[in-house]
Design a protein around this motif. Structure first.
Motif, PDB file in Angstrom:
ATOM      1  N   ASP A   2       3.827 -41.097  -6.889  1.00 52.52           N
ATOM      2  CA  ASP A   2       4.803 -42.179  -6.725  1.00 52.52           C
ATOM      3  C   ASP A   2       4.160 -43.449  -7.276  1.00 52.52           C
ATOM      4  O   ASP A   2       3.620 -44.267  -6.544  1.00 52.52           O
ATOM      5  CB  ASP A   2       5.151 -42.317  -5.251  1.00 52.52           C
ATOM      6  N   TYR A   3       4.258 -43.654  -8.594  1.00 49.47           N
ATOM      7  CA  TYR A   3       3.546 -44.759  -9.228  1.00 49.47           C
ATOM      8  C   TYR A   3       4.109 -46.124  -8.840  1.00 49.47           C
ATOM      9  O   TYR A   3       3.400 -47.142  -8.822  1.00 49.47           O
ATOM     10  CB  TYR A   3       3.575 -44.606 -10.760  1.00 49.47           C
ATOM     11  N   ASN A   4       5.431 -46.175  -8.525  1.00 50.53           N
ATOM     12  CA  ASN A   4       6.074 -47.465  -8.254  1.00 50.53           C
ATOM     13  C   ASN A   4       6.320 -47.708  -6.768  1.00 50.53           C
ATOM     14  O   ASN A   4       7.008 -48.659  -6.400  1.00 50.53           O
ATOM     15  CB  ASN A   4       7.392 -47.584  -9.026  1.00 50.53           C
ATOM     16  N   ASP A   6       8.153 -46.401  -4.421  1.00 48.98           N
ATOM     17  CA  ASP A   6       9.513 -46.471  -3.894  1.00 48.98           C
ATOM     18  C   ASP A   6       9.845 -45.302  -2.977  1.00 48.98           C
ATOM     19  O   ASP A   6      10.996 -45.153  -2.551  1.00 48.98           O
ATOM     20  CB  ASP A   6      10.530 -46.559  -5.033  1.00 48.98           C
ATOM     21  N   ASP A  10       7.356 -39.272  -8.957  1.00 53.51           N
ATOM     22  CA  ASP A  10       7.678 -39.430 -10.369  1.00 53.51           C
ATOM     23  C   ASP A  10       6.823 -38.461 -11.182  1.00 53.51           C
ATOM     24  O   ASP A  10       5.814 -37.938 -10.708  1.00 53.51           O
ATOM     25  CB  ASP A  10       7.402 -40.872 -10.807  1.00 53.51           C
ATOM     26  N   LEU A  22       8.043 -40.812 -19.027  1.00 47.93           N
ATOM     27  CA  LEU A  22       8.049 -41.056 -17.593  1.00 47.93           C
ATOM     28  C   LEU A  22       9.413 -40.695 -17.026  1.00 47.93           C
ATOM     29  O   LEU A  22      10.443 -41.161 -17.523  1.00 47.93           O
ATOM     30  CB  LEU A  22       7.738 -42.528 -17.302  1.00 47.93           C
ATOM     31  N   ASN A  24      11.389 -40.963 -13.619  1.00 47.05           N
ATOM     32  CA  ASN A  24      11.379 -41.620 -12.314  1.00 47.05           C
ATOM     33  C   ASN A  24      12.134 -40.797 -11.274  1.00 47.05           C
ATOM     34  O   ASN A  24      13.228 -40.284 -11.538  1.00 47.05           O
ATOM     35  CB  ASN A  24      12.024 -43.007 -12.409  1.00 47.05           C
ATOM     36  N   SER A  26      14.230 -40.341  -7.734  1.00 49.11           N
ATOM     37  CA  SER A  26      15.234 -41.127  -7.009  1.00 49.11           C
ATOM     38  C   SER A  26      15.838 -40.256  -5.919  1.00 49.11           C
ATOM     39  O   SER A  26      15.509 -39.071  -5.803  1.00 49.11           O
ATOM     40  CB  SER A  26      16.329 -41.614  -7.959  1.00 49.11           C
ATOM     41  N   THR A  31      15.303 -39.106 -12.933  1.00 52.45           N
ATOM     42  CA  THR A  31      16.129 -39.774 -13.928  1.00 52.45           C
ATOM     43  C   THR A  31      15.757 -39.295 -15.330  1.00 52.45           C
ATOM     44  O   THR A  31      14.759 -38.599 -15.523  1.00 52.45           O
ATOM     45  CB  THR A  31      15.936 -41.297 -13.849  1.00 52.45           C
ATOM     46  N   ASP A  91       3.891 -52.201  -9.310  1.00 53.50           N
ATOM     47  CA  ASP A  91       4.966 -51.212  -9.268  1.00 53.50           C
ATOM     48  C   ASP A  91       5.483 -50.845 -10.654  1.00 53.50           C
ATOM     49  O   ASP A  91       6.499 -50.169 -10.781  1.00 53.50           O
ATOM     50  CB  ASP A  91       6.132 -51.728  -8.422  1.00 53.50           C
ATOM     51  N   GLU A  92       4.797 -51.300 -11.723  1.00 52.11           N
ATOM     52  CA  GLU A  92       5.225 -51.005 -13.080  1.00 52.11           C
ATOM     53  C   GLU A  92       4.055 -50.520 -13.919  1.00 52.11           C
ATOM     54  O   GLU A  92       2.892 -50.803 -13.609  1.00 52.11           O
ATOM     55  CB  GLU A  92       5.839 -52.256 -13.738  1.00 52.11           C
TER      56      GLU A  92
END
Length: 295
Positions: A2-4, A6, A10, A22, A24, A26, A31, A91-92
């Protein structure tokens, strides 16, 4: 991972064409993949991209170490590129232009970070086209890694060789609290598990011993001169003998070496062309490698 941060996992992936993607996570699943950029330029390694996120400098931002090789490149044209995070957001994934980690040049590389020698910093575990799995000790610190040499890992006294295109990961396979080595390949499409033990990683009930010493010959084939990289977890004495294909000793050396990696030079130019064997005796273990002499 979970790199970001949230709460959703990912996926970071590389492809045959050298691109880095990448996906992501959700609440509804993954995505559509997005292409990663560095300084507004798409990240591309030429062929066989293998990306790995890591906090290289331990500053709280994820950086990117990525393997690849140029289109049409040979087996020693591979590379490792390090893209540092620009540190604008934890988070990016925002990367700057890469630098090359120049100790490694094998192709179809995969890599994993793990403190294999238990000295408190991140070492590299590497797989590639030749089917072997290599250990690259970190001779720097955890926040400023330095890698200069690599050595093939062994099991039951023999070099681990899964045929071709070793793809490795470290995971506690049997949930005994000790990390294990898991390797797949393209030779027979099997997954091999090397179980960890109290003294290191083992194959089944017994096997790969703790990484306390390693030997790697470089400069082969040679017209006479070659070098040996010797890794010792602790300072001590090592005796090295060079034998011809008939088992006759042609050179003999004795050194007292410090802990870490030492590079020793040898000369067999006075002897006939052919295959020679190098044996390093550490007192509790003997390791071997080969060198080819040509004119």
């Amino acid at each position: 991972m979970d790199y970001n941060n949230d709460g959703y996992l990912d996926i970071l992936a590389g492809d045959r064409d050298g691109d880095t993607w990448l996906f992501n996570g959700s609440a509804s699943g993954l995505t559509t993949g997005i292409h990663l950029f560095a300084s507004s330029v798409p990240i591309n390694t030429g062929q066989n991209c293998s990306p790995r996120l890591v906090d290289w400098d331990e500053n709280g931002y994820l950086d990117l170490l990525i393997g690849g090789y140029p289109v049409g490149g040979l087996s020693t044209s591979g590379f490792l590129h390090l893209y540092m995070n620009d540190n604008t957001s934890v988070d990016e994934l925002n990367f700057t232009t890469y630098t090359e980690i120049s100790f490694w040049n094998m192709w179809r590389t995969t890599h994993e970070f793990y403190d294999l020698d238990d000295d408190g910093d991140k070492d590299l575990i590497l797989g590639n086209e030749d089917g072997r799995v290599y250990f690259a000790p970190n001779t720097g610190t955890n926040s400023a890694p330095v890698y200069t040499s690599y050595f093939p890992l062994e099991a039951n006294g023999s070099i681990i060789d899964v045929g071709s295109r070793a793809r490795e990961t470290i995971n506690d396979w049997n949930e005994d609290g000790i990390p294990d080595l898991i390797v797949c390949n393209t030779t027979n499409d099997k997954v091999q598990v090397f179980l960890g033990g109290e003294l290191g990683i083992e194959e089944g009930e017994e096997g790969l011993e703790a990484v306390t010493c390693l030997l790697a010959v470089s400069g082969s084939p040679t017209s006479g001169l070659f070098s040996m990289d010797v890794y010792m977890q602790n300072a001590g004495a090592v005796s090295v003998s060079v034998f011809d294909s008939q088992g006759r000793m042609v050179n003999d050396y004795s050194w007292s070496l410090p802990a870490g990696i030492s590079t020793m030079n040898c000369d067999i130019s006075a002897f006939p062309s052919g295959l020679y064997f190098v044996a390093a005796d550490f007192g509790y273990k003997v390791l071997t490698d080969r060198v080819v002499l040509i004119r």
